[in-house]
Design a protein around this motif. Sequence first.
Motif, PDB file in Angstrom:
ATOM      1  N   GLU A  27      -3.648  -1.140   8.175  1.00  0.00           N
ATOM      2  CA  GLU A  27      -3.757   0.304   8.000  1.00  0.00           C
ATOM      3  C   GLU A  27      -3.458   0.857   9.383  1.00  0.00           C
ATOM      4  N   GLU A  56       3.977  10.448   7.470  1.00  0.00           N
ATOM      5  CA  GLU A  56       2.678  10.980   7.903  1.00  0.00           C
ATOM      6  C   GLU A  56       2.597  10.898   9.431  1.00  0.00           C
ATOM      7  N   THR A 104       0.879  -1.182   0.000  1.00  0.00           N
ATOM      8  CA  THR A 104       0.000   0.000   0.000  1.00  0.00           C
ATOM      9  C   THR A 104       0.916   1.232   0.000  1.00  0.00           C
ATOM     10  N   TYR A 105       0.328   2.412   0.152  1.00  0.00           N
ATOM     11  CA  TYR A 105       1.144   3.631   0.182  1.00  0.00           C
ATOM     12  C   TYR A 105       2.227   3.552   1.263  1.00  0.00           C
ATOM     13  N   ASN A 111       7.020  -0.292   1.253  1.00  0.00           N
ATOM     14  CA  ASN A 111       8.088   0.268   0.433  1.00  0.00           C
ATOM     15  C   ASN A 111       9.203  -0.769   0.288  1.00  0.00           C
ATOM     16  N   ARG A 130      -6.022   8.915   9.082  1.00  0.00           N
ATOM     17  CA  ARG A 130      -6.677   8.346   7.891  1.00  0.00           C
ATOM     18  C   ARG A 130      -7.932   7.588   8.304  1.00  0.00           C
ATOM     19  N   SER A 141       0.930  10.734  -4.135  1.00  0.00           N
ATOM     20  CA  SER A 141      -0.311  10.814  -3.374  1.00  0.00           C
ATOM     21  C   SER A 141      -0.092  11.421  -1.987  1.00  0.00           C
ATOM     22  N   TYR A 142       1.164  11.401  -1.500  1.00  0.00           N
ATOM     23  CA  TYR A 142       1.428  12.000  -0.186  1.00  0.00           C
ATOM     24  C   TYR A 142       1.080  13.473  -0.188  1.00  0.00           C
ATOM     25  N   TYR A 182      -2.512  13.876   0.233  1.00  0.00           N
ATOM     26  CA  TYR A 182      -2.900  13.581   1.621  1.00  0.00           C
ATOM     27  C   TYR A 182      -2.560  14.773   2.513  1.00  0.00           C
TER      28      TYR A 182
END
Length: 342
Positions: free
Chosen positions: A83, A189, A37-38, A41, A88, A325-326, A329
């Motif tokens: 998650e 984040e 997912t985001y 990594n 979020r 996408s960061y 966000y």
Amino acid sequence: MRRLFVTGGAGFIGSSFIRLALDCAESYEVTNFDALTYAGNLDNLEGLSESRHRFIHADITDRKAVFDAVEEGTHAVINFAAESHVDRSIASADEFLRTNVVGTQVLLDAARERKVGRFVQISTDEVMGSLAEDASEFFTESTPLAPNNPYAASKAAAEHLVRAAHHTYGLDAIITRSGNNYGPRQFPEKFIPLLISNALEDAPVPLYGDGLQVRDWIYVDDHSRALLSLLEGGCSGEVYNIGARNQRRNLDVAKAVLDALGKPHTLIRQVKDRPGHDRRYAIDPSKVEQVTAWRPLETWESGLAKTIEWYVEHVEWRERARSGSYREYFERQYGMRIGQES
Ligand code: NAD
Ligand code: TYD
């Protein structure tokens, strides 16, 4: 060789755990099952032994993929996949229920079916809710569950499923609850890597509300070492709190990071508080200290220095994590808040 099936191993804590597991005296080999997912990594896995580390790109809610990947004879499933960001979950809880709750049940079913030796559920102190700011109480393993945000509620639900699998089917399972982790490779984040990354760019660092909330911080490798000890030394059916006796107020954390980077405190920007923000977390780690020889190796000062040094040195990692996408966000999360009174 003992085979570990690690989920979420491309994330912050999972990648620390795999690195240490492959390094430690026990002969482990690792299947790392991660949906990328985001927060996942592959850069986090750089340098790992290719002969003892196998990566599978798949989702823990995909029952077929999970059942295909978990082999008979697996020593343990260690479930990090989640998650993991409260903010979020406040914006939308859907993914939290899917991964954290449904995904955990799929893994439990596979562990039972494949007769896995042990199931380790990586949980969080947040399932126990909030402690009063001025009290001296701590979370213990018998503190009732009282989650206050959708993330914490989904992790509490997962704990209940693990408990039920142990009670109903006799699955060998333990649950671990650590406090806030900090260290290299944490997605920016979260509070500490966000502070470091913003401060390095001389950008404002957002502090929610009055900044007097307290978190109990543990260096990520200390958490992973505790997990390795409990993997072999913990008792089935038990819960273990993992902490380093390191309570800090958010405001003091922000100041410590800015001081270490030689940046002015004027970069701190008080913004509107997180809805339902838990006031204080504090862990009593006596139980894990009694059943294992584990003790944290890092002090707050040494751990923070290592963390900052890593972010300073890994410019490309930071840039990649904060691209795409960061940006969206960040704009969604803070665009409205930066500059607002708390
Ligand atoms: P993270 O967000 O950095 O990493 C989560 C990993 O899980 C990522 O690699 C992601 O790709 C993977 N993942 C997400 N959904 C998936 C799915 N459906 N299938 C397969 N993989 C999926 O999280 P983290 O900070 O490393 O946290 C790991 C675990 O530790 C989580 O369960 C979290 O609840 C728990 N925990 C975290 C902290 C903390 O301070 N970070 C504290 C206590 C407990
Ligand atoms: P976070 O890293 O999101 O972890 P958690 O919510 O799981 O504890 O936040 C740590 C603390 O820092 C928490 O009290 C919220 C606060 N915080 C800020 O003040 N500003 C921020 O921009 C973020 C992300 C967190």
